[in-house]
Enzyme design. Structure first.
Site, mmCIF file in Angstrom:
data_model
loop_
_atom_site.group_PDB
_atom_site.id
_atom_site.type_symbol
_atom_site.label_atom_id
_atom_site.label_comp_id
_atom_site.label_asym_id
_atom_site.label_seq_id
_atom_site.Cartn_x
_atom_site.Cartn_y
_atom_site.Cartn_z
ATOM 1 N N PRO A 175 -21.884 3.335 -1.227
ATOM 2 C CA PRO A 175 -20.528 2.515 -0.922
ATOM 3 C C PRO A 175 -19.861 2.513 -2.322
ATOM 4 C CG PRO A 175 -22.571 1.313 -1.351
ATOM 5 C CD PRO A 175 -23.055 2.611 -1.426
ATOM 6 N N SER A 191 -9.501 8.519 -1.087
ATOM 7 C CA SER A 191 -8.185 8.944 -1.752
ATOM 8 C C SER A 191 -8.344 10.319 -1.779
ATOM 9 C CB SER A 191 -7.886 8.392 -2.949
ATOM 10 O OG SER A 191 -9.075 8.946 -4.131
ATOM 11 N N GLU A 241 0.966 6.472 -0.711
ATOM 12 C CA GLU A 241 0.768 5.176 -0.005
ATOM 13 C C GLU A 241 0.392 3.998 -0.990
ATOM 14 O OE1 GLU A 241 -3.346 5.385 1.739
ATOM 15 O OE2 GLU A 241 -4.117 6.267 0.364
ATOM 16 N N GLU A 271 -11.661 12.288 5.387
ATOM 17 C CA GLU A 271 -10.981 11.205 5.723
ATOM 18 C C GLU A 271 -10.113 10.640 4.504
ATOM 19 O OE1 GLU A 271 -12.891 8.785 8.655
ATOM 20 O OE2 GLU A 271 -14.204 10.297 9.197
ATOM 21 N N LEU A 272 -9.022 11.117 4.324
ATOM 22 C CA LEU A 272 -8.298 10.697 3.170
ATOM 23 C C LEU A 272 -7.008 9.787 3.421
ATOM 24 C CD1 LEU A 272 -8.332 14.280 1.691
ATOM 25 C CD2 LEU A 272 -10.260 12.333 1.569
ATOM 26 N N ASN A 316 -12.400 -0.672 1.245
ATOM 27 C CA ASN A 316 -11.388 -1.266 2.197
ATOM 28 C C ASN A 316 -12.025 -1.809 3.646
ATOM 29 O OD1 ASN A 316 -11.334 1.352 3.157
ATOM 30 N ND2 ASN A 316 -9.348 1.077 3.979
ATOM 31 N N CYS A 350 -6.163 2.868 5.967
ATOM 32 C CA CYS A 350 -5.659 4.142 5.775
ATOM 33 C C CYS A 350 -4.577 4.077 6.852
ATOM 34 C CB CYS A 350 -6.914 5.082 5.947
ATOM 35 S SG CYS A 350 -7.876 4.789 7.512
HETATM 36 P P1 NAD Z 1 -11.668 6.608 -3.768
HETATM 37 O O1 NAD Z 1 -11.071 8.088 -3.792
HETATM 38 O O2 NAD Z 1 -11.323 5.851 -5.350
HETATM 39 O O3 NAD Z 1 -12.986 6.327 -3.837
HETATM 40 C C1 NAD Z 1 -13.780 6.439 -2.606
HETATM 41 C C2 NAD Z 1 -15.332 6.697 -2.858
HETATM 42 O O4 NAD Z 1 -15.275 7.686 -3.791
HETATM 43 C C3 NAD Z 1 -15.877 5.485 -3.618
HETATM 44 O O5 NAD Z 1 -17.092 5.211 -3.105
HETATM 45 C C4 NAD Z 1 -15.836 5.942 -5.108
HETATM 46 O O6 NAD Z 1 -16.997 5.239 -5.980
HETATM 47 C C5 NAD Z 1 -16.141 7.453 -4.922
HETATM 48 N N1 NAD Z 1 -15.709 8.204 -5.848
HETATM 49 C C6 NAD Z 1 -15.040 8.266 -6.942
HETATM 50 N N2 NAD Z 1 -14.766 8.982 -7.811
HETATM 51 C C7 NAD Z 1 -15.685 10.316 -7.270
HETATM 52 C C8 NAD Z 1 -16.096 11.517 -7.436
HETATM 53 N N3 NAD Z 1 -15.457 11.931 -8.323
HETATM 54 N N4 NAD Z 1 -17.099 12.141 -6.811
HETATM 55 C C9 NAD Z 1 -17.387 11.611 -5.490
HETATM 56 N N5 NAD Z 1 -17.297 10.273 -5.253
HETATM 57 C C10 NAD Z 1 -16.321 9.634 -5.743
HETATM 58 O O7 NAD Z 1 -10.857 5.659 -2.743
HETATM 59 P P2 NAD Z 1 -10.841 4.217 -2.810
HETATM 60 O O8 NAD Z 1 -9.758 3.526 -3.852
HETATM 61 O O9 NAD Z 1 -12.212 3.430 -2.860
HETATM 62 O O10 NAD Z 1 -10.222 3.901 -1.374
HETATM 63 C C11 NAD Z 1 -8.925 3.894 -0.841
HETATM 64 C C12 NAD Z 1 -8.516 5.176 -0.385
HETATM 65 O O11 NAD Z 1 -9.458 5.513 0.833
HETATM 66 C C13 NAD Z 1 -7.163 5.413 0.143
HETATM 67 O O12 NAD Z 1 -6.512 6.381 -0.304
HETATM 68 C C14 NAD Z 1 -7.245 5.070 1.892
HETATM 69 O O13 NAD Z 1 -6.188 5.795 2.125
HETATM 70 C C15 NAD Z 1 -8.205 6.060 1.732
HETATM 71 N N6 NAD Z 1 -9.254 5.807 3.043
HETATM 72 C C16 NAD Z 1 -9.003 6.827 4.271
HETATM 73 C C17 NAD Z 1 -9.482 6.308 5.434
HETATM 74 C C18 NAD Z 1 -9.450 7.469 6.561
HETATM 75 O O14 NAD Z 1 -10.239 7.222 7.555
HETATM 76 N N7 NAD Z 1 -8.636 8.514 6.479
HETATM 77 C C19 NAD Z 1 -10.125 5.132 5.774
HETATM 78 C C20 NAD Z 1 -10.389 4.433 4.788
HETATM 79 C C21 NAD Z 1 -9.463 4.483 3.332
#
Ligand code: NAD
Length: 469
Positions: A168, A219, A371, A240-241, A144, A274
């Protein structure tokens, strides 16, 4: 063969994966697909680079300032690439680049801190706390805010004297790869390495025995998996989720005055933030005015490809996320919610969803309890303030929240009751580089931002000897 930022060969065999433009749904470029086995060498090099990087704080500070200038100078390359793969309007991509440079400068200036501190407890000993970096750090970030979140990881980690391997999202690898190359150009070799590829690359990185700190944004479900992976080597974990921030409107709120600000607090970056407003609680007496004021903005917003001048809202980033947003809305509507505007995909190529205001939403629907992470905002009426606060606090998340009203003291008293990391009054999601950012409950573990973010990348080291303090 593709090359890494510092000219080193990347994926053996040159495997690559397609990167899609969310405004068309079509591939427009490729990125190197690193194999998990390659991480052994990458982490080993990050460990070697750490020896020199940790030892000279002045050089670190200078290098980060040079990197900030380089990022700014590369804005015209970084921003359009970011928009192409992420979808956001170009002006927002430029803002993301600017924030990335600003964060590098902020942490470059924090490098000399924290200073050693003597402990005085009345005993005849000299006990001093010094701060040491942790070692090679793994950063895993979502799609995002690829650049902003990458820099939120590497700026404090590198300032503290750690080296970093950054992964990334495979949805947005290109701008981060370019950013990695620009920043790494100002640093010694292997201090910052960007690796791109699909899973299990992230899982392997999080559980790699050579990594001493795993800092993850994404996530809740993936965060749990990352923490489990890091447990194998007992590496420090910062998570940071997700968030499901509520905006609570008080009965003295000036609806028409705040509607535009509230709308954009929910819809910026197509709701993929987020700390976006993800639920609005309005007093029953003002309910229909609030719904209508938000709907007016949703109807007026210009939706289009991020590269088209005039677009205010781009597409959702990817097909899976679009399907999730659609599912949340369909489920709410079949349970009795009313889509006052939108409620459907747009009939055009790419991952576009019409800006949607949902009224009369059953409180147990997923669009309220989870969310939505898309251009959809449920508005719920409340009777008493206690009821509103209880509902606002009633999900598993605890990232942010906001209270909107004319009497600021009263609004602040309500904000104080929100169970979250940051509570805003009359705005939402405004973050300063200097303030701590930390979620509670399912929204995270650890702190980013400000000096607290720097400490998150350091460990205390105590030297204790007899003698006068
Ligand atoms: P995601 O959890 O699907 O992926 C995040 C990252 O993790 C990606 O780089 C992905 O390739 C990697 N990943 C996937 N599976 C993995 C595993 N098993 N082990 C290690 N890494 C793995 O999240 P998303 O869909 O890319 O992003 C959206 C989410 O991010 C939303 O829940 C949002 O709220 C959260 N978010 C939180 C913050 C914060 O600061 N709290 C900021 C931005 C986004």
């Amino acid at each position: 063969m593709p090359t890494s930022p510092r000219g080193r060969a990347t994926a053996a065999g040159g495997e690559r994966f397609a990167v899609l433009d969310p405004a068309t749904g079509e591939a427009f470029d490729e990125a190197p697909a690193r194999r998990p086995e390659e991480l052994d060498t990458v982490v080993e090099r990050a460990h070697e680079a750490w020896r020199g990087w940790r030892s000279d704080s002045l050089a670190r500070s200078k290098a980060l300032l040079t990197a900030a200038d380089a990022v700014e100078a590369a804005g015209a390359d970084l921003a359009p690439l970011l928009t192409r793969e992420q979808g956001k309007p170009l002006a927002e991509s430029y803002a993301e680049v600017a924030r990335t440079a600003a964060r590098l400068r902020y942490f470059a200036e924090l490098v000399p801190r924290p200073r050693p501190r003597k402990i005085m407890d009345g005993r005849p000993v000299r006990s001093e706390v010094r701060w040491r970096p942790l070692g090679p750090t793994a950063a895993i970030v979502p799609w995002n805010f690829p650049l902003q979140l990458a820099s939120a990881k590497f700026a404090p980690a590198l300032a503290a004297g750690n080296t970093m391997v950054l992964k990334p999202s495979p949805f947005t690898p290109l701008a981060t790869r370019l950013l990695g190359s620009v920043v790494a150009g100002a640093l010694p070799e292997d201090v910052l390495t960007v690796v791109t590829g699909h899973e299990p690359l992230g899982a392997r990185l999080a559980s790699h025995p050579g990594i001493r700190h795993v800092t993850f944004t994404g996530s809740v479900a993936t965060g749990r998996a990352v923490a489990e992976g890091a447990a194998a080597s007992l590496a420090r974990v910062t998570l940071e989720l997700g968030g499901n921030d509520a905006a609570v409107l008080l009965d003295d709120v000036d609806v028409e005055r705040i509607a535009e600000r509230l709308f954009w607090a929910a819809f910026r970056n197509c709701g993929q933030v987020c700390v976006a407003v993800k639920r609005v609680y309005a007093p029953a007496r003002l309910y229909s005015r609030v719904v209508e004021a938000l709907a007016q903005h949703a109807r007026a917003v210009v939706v289009g490809a991020g590269l088209d001048p005039g677009s205010q809202l781009g597409p959702v980033n990817n097909a899976a996320q679009l399907a999730r947003v659609e599912r949340c809305v369909d489920q709410a509507v079949s349970a009795g919610a009313r889509a006052v505007t939108g409620g459907h995909r747009l009939d055009r190529p790419g991952y576009f969803f019409a800006p949607t205001i949902l009224a009369d939403v059953p409180p147990a629907g997923t669009v309220v309890t989870e969310e939505q992470f898309g251009p959809v905002l449920p508005v719920l009426p409340y009777g008493s303030l206690d009821e509103a606060v209880e509902a606002a606090n009633g999900t598993g998340f605890g990232l942010g929240g906001s209270v909107w009203g004319t009497d600021l003291d009263r609004a602040e008293a309500v904000a104080d009751r929100l169970e979250c990391g940051t509570a805003w009054i009359n705005h939402h999601a405004e973050l300063s580089l200097a303030q701590p950012f930390a979620g509670i409950k399912d929204s995270g573990v650890g702190v980013a931002g400000g000096p607290w973010g720097l400490y998150g990348n350091l460990r205390p080291f105590v030297v204790h000897r007899p003698g006068a303090a």
